[in-house]
Motif scaffolding. Structure first.
Motif, short mmCIF file in Angstrom:
data_model
loop_
_atom_site.label_atom_id
_atom_site.label_comp_id
_atom_site.label_asym_id
_atom_site.label_seq_id
_atom_site.Cartn_x
_atom_site.Cartn_y
_atom_site.Cartn_z
N ILE A 34 -3.73 -8.79 11.20
CA ILE A 34 -4.18 -8.78 12.60
C ILE A 34 -5.59 -8.24 12.71
O ILE A 34 -6.45 -8.82 13.38
CB ILE A 34 -3.20 -7.95 13.45
CG1 ILE A 34 -1.81 -8.60 13.46
CG2 ILE A 34 -3.72 -7.79 14.87
CD1 ILE A 34 -0.76 -7.79 14.19
N SER A 35 -5.85 -7.13 12.05
CA SER A 35 -7.19 -6.54 12.14
C SER A 35 -8.25 -7.43 11.51
O SER A 35 -9.39 -7.51 12.00
CB SER A 35 -7.19 -5.16 11.47
OG SER A 35 -6.76 -5.26 10.13
N ALA B 228 -2.54 2.30 6.97
CA ALA B 228 -2.36 1.01 6.28
C ALA B 228 -2.29 -0.14 7.28
O ALA B 228 -2.90 -1.20 7.06
CB ALA B 228 -1.10 1.05 5.42
N VAL B 229 -1.57 0.05 8.37
CA VAL B 229 -1.42 -1.03 9.35
C VAL B 229 -2.76 -1.37 9.99
O VAL B 229 -3.04 -2.55 10.27
CB VAL B 229 -0.39 -0.61 10.42
CG1 VAL B 229 -0.40 -1.58 11.59
CG2 VAL B 229 1.00 -0.54 9.81
N GLY B 230 -3.60 -0.37 10.21
CA GLY B 230 -4.87 -0.62 10.87
C GLY B 230 -6.03 -0.93 9.94
O GLY B 230 -7.16 -1.10 10.42
N ALA C 283 0.82 -1.21 0.00
CA ALA C 283 0.00 0.00 0.00
C ALA C 283 0.85 1.26 0.00
O ALA C 283 0.57 2.23 -0.72
CB ALA C 283 -0.93 -0.01 1.21
N LEU C 284 1.93 1.27 0.78
CA LEU C 284 2.78 2.45 0.85
C LEU C 284 3.56 2.66 -0.45
O LEU C 284 3.83 3.80 -0.84
CB LEU C 284 3.74 2.33 2.03
CG LEU C 284 3.08 2.34 3.41
CD1 LEU C 284 4.11 2.10 4.49
CD2 LEU C 284 2.35 3.66 3.64
N LEU C 285 3.93 1.56 -1.11
CA LEU C 285 4.61 1.70 -2.40
C LEU C 285 3.70 2.33 -3.45
O LEU C 285 4.18 2.89 -4.44
CB LEU C 285 5.08 0.32 -2.88
CG LEU C 285 6.23 -0.31 -2.09
CD1 LEU C 285 6.55 -1.70 -2.62
CD2 LEU C 285 7.47 0.57 -2.15
N VAL C 286 2.40 2.23 -3.24
CA VAL C 286 1.45 2.88 -4.14
C VAL C 286 1.13 4.29 -3.67
O VAL C 286 1.14 5.25 -4.45
CB VAL C 286 0.15 2.04 -4.25
CG1 VAL C 286 -0.91 2.79 -5.07
CG2 VAL C 286 0.44 0.70 -4.87
N ALA C 287 0.87 4.45 -2.38
CA ALA C 287 0.34 5.72 -1.87
C ALA C 287 1.39 6.81 -1.77
O ALA C 287 1.11 7.97 -2.11
CB ALA C 287 -0.28 5.49 -0.49
N ILE C 288 2.60 6.48 -1.33
CA ILE C 288 3.60 7.53 -1.11
C ILE C 288 4.06 8.18 -2.41
O ILE C 288 4.05 9.42 -2.53
CB ILE C 288 4.78 6.98 -0.30
CG1 ILE C 288 4.33 6.73 1.15
CG2 ILE C 288 5.97 7.92 -0.33
CD1 ILE C 288 5.40 6.19 2.05
N LEU D 51 -3.38 -5.77 21.11
CA LEU D 51 -2.27 -5.14 21.83
C LEU D 51 -1.01 -5.12 20.97
O LEU D 51 -0.28 -4.12 20.96
CB LEU D 51 -2.01 -5.90 23.14
CG LEU D 51 -0.90 -5.35 24.03
CD1 LEU D 51 -1.21 -3.93 24.49
CD2 LEU D 51 -0.68 -6.27 25.24
N SER D 52 -0.76 -6.20 20.25
CA SER D 52 0.40 -6.23 19.34
C SER D 52 0.27 -5.17 18.26
O SER D 52 1.24 -4.48 17.93
CB SER D 52 0.52 -7.61 18.71
OG SER D 52 0.63 -8.63 19.68
N LEU D 53 -0.92 -5.01 17.71
CA LEU D 53 -1.15 -4.00 16.68
C LEU D 53 -0.96 -2.60 17.23
O LEU D 53 -0.37 -1.74 16.57
CB LEU D 53 -2.56 -4.17 16.11
CG LEU D 53 -2.94 -3.27 14.93
CD1 LEU D 53 -2.04 -3.55 13.73
CD2 LEU D 53 -4.40 -3.48 14.56
#
Length: 319
Positions: A268-269, A240-242, A106-111, A295-297
């Motif tokens: 995780i989500s 992206a992580v969440g 996602a970051l390789l696309v968004a940034i 908690l890990s997230l």
């Protein structure tokens, strides 16, 4: 105004100057109102603090019960996540790998796209073009993520399968690409605001030295706004992580320990959503695992934000 009656007494006419006591009363009333406003603002600030503390308390208290049965070492090192099996195993690594892989895609696309859009809107676009593009970007950011998920499943992944026929119908690549598209408005909007906040005198000085608009944008404006642009990147990473629904629909919901974006996986989500739908009985060890995963997230997001804060602070001091 003052008037003197026949007896020589001095009276204050209506609409005349206020007496000392009246002025003190008005000042006290004003101070009281300001104090009430300050308390209301303090209460609003405390709501966010108390909410964060409450979330941490719930995650930690439930995770303590989970780690009373599952060892922390096994949770952090086991490569199998099978809470629904007859012999369940609770290794967070497969979920962590899926989360990081989809986030990187996602970051390789968004940034790159978000930064390019921000530079164009800030330095090259005419006001009329900016007034048209900005609302569309905001509209893109307001689309529900479940819609993005089905867009990935029904449009993006079939297009990818035309290029790679062996590609699975559920994979992290398609989900990550659409996640990047969903994050673009956050990155581009904040980055553009940071670039537009750069004083015009810096641009004019660059033009006076003979630099072109492109050189000024990349060598003057971009470095000067780098701390704000990094803040946009940090928000994009956290977003992206969440992310939940896009990966839940398009990534496959299979906890495979892999970083290959062409394969299906579970984040995780997405696992938290799966359990919340009723796949495990409430109060069981499997149900408590969602709190350990949450908690890990949260710790992972906190670490990313701390790293981003340190980097942003160093760049702010440098420029």
């Amino acid at each position: 105004m003052q008037e003197t009656n026949s007896g020589g007494a001095v009276t204050v006419a209506p609409y005349g100057p206020l007496s000392v006591s009246d002025r003190l009363a008005k000042k006290a009333l004003r101070n009281f109102k300001e104090r009430v406003i300050e308390l209301l603002l303090l209460g609003a600030a405390c709501v966010s603090v108390l909410t964060t503390v409450g979330i941490i308390w719930v995650l930690v208290s439930e995770s303590v019960n989970f780690f009373g049965t599952v060892s922390i070492w096994s949770f952090l090192t086991d490569t199998m996540w099978t809470p629904l099996f007859a012999e369940p195993r609770y290794g967070i690594l497969p979920l962590l790998a899926g989360t990081l892989t989809t986030s990187v895609v996602a970051l390789l696309v968004a940034i790159p796209l978000g930064t390019t859009i921000a530079i164009y809107l800030s330095e090259f676009a005419r006001p009329t073009v900016r007034e048209v593009v900005k609302p569309f970007l905001e509209l893109l950011g307001g689309i529900p993520t479940i819609v993005y998920g089905y867009f990935a499943l029904m449009v993006v992944i079939p297009l990818l399968q035309l290029i790679m026929p062996e590609l699975s119908g559920f994979n992290m690549l398609g989900a990550g690409i659409v996640m990047g598209i969903a994050i673009i408005p956050y990155v581009s909007s904040l980055a553009e605001d940071a670039m537009r906040a750069v004083p015009m005198s810096m641009r004019e000085g660059s033009y006076a030295m003979g630099a072109t608009r492109l050189q000024t944008a990349f060598r003057v404006v971009f470095p000067a706004a780098l701390s704000g642009i990094l803040s946009a990147y940090i928000l994009g990473i956290s977003r992206a992580v969440g992310e939940t629904m896009i990966v839940a629909v398009a990534a496959g919901m299979q906890p495979n320990f892999t970083v290959n974006p062409l394969e299906p996986a579970q984040t995780i989500s997405a696992y938290i959503v799966q359990v919340a739908l009723g796949d495990l009985p409430h109060g069981s060890i499997g149900y408590q695992s969602i709190f350990a995963a949450g908690l890990s997230l949260m710790l992972m997001t906190l670490a990313l934000n701390l790293v981003g804060h340190v980097v942003r602070r160093r760049f702010r001091e440098a420029y």
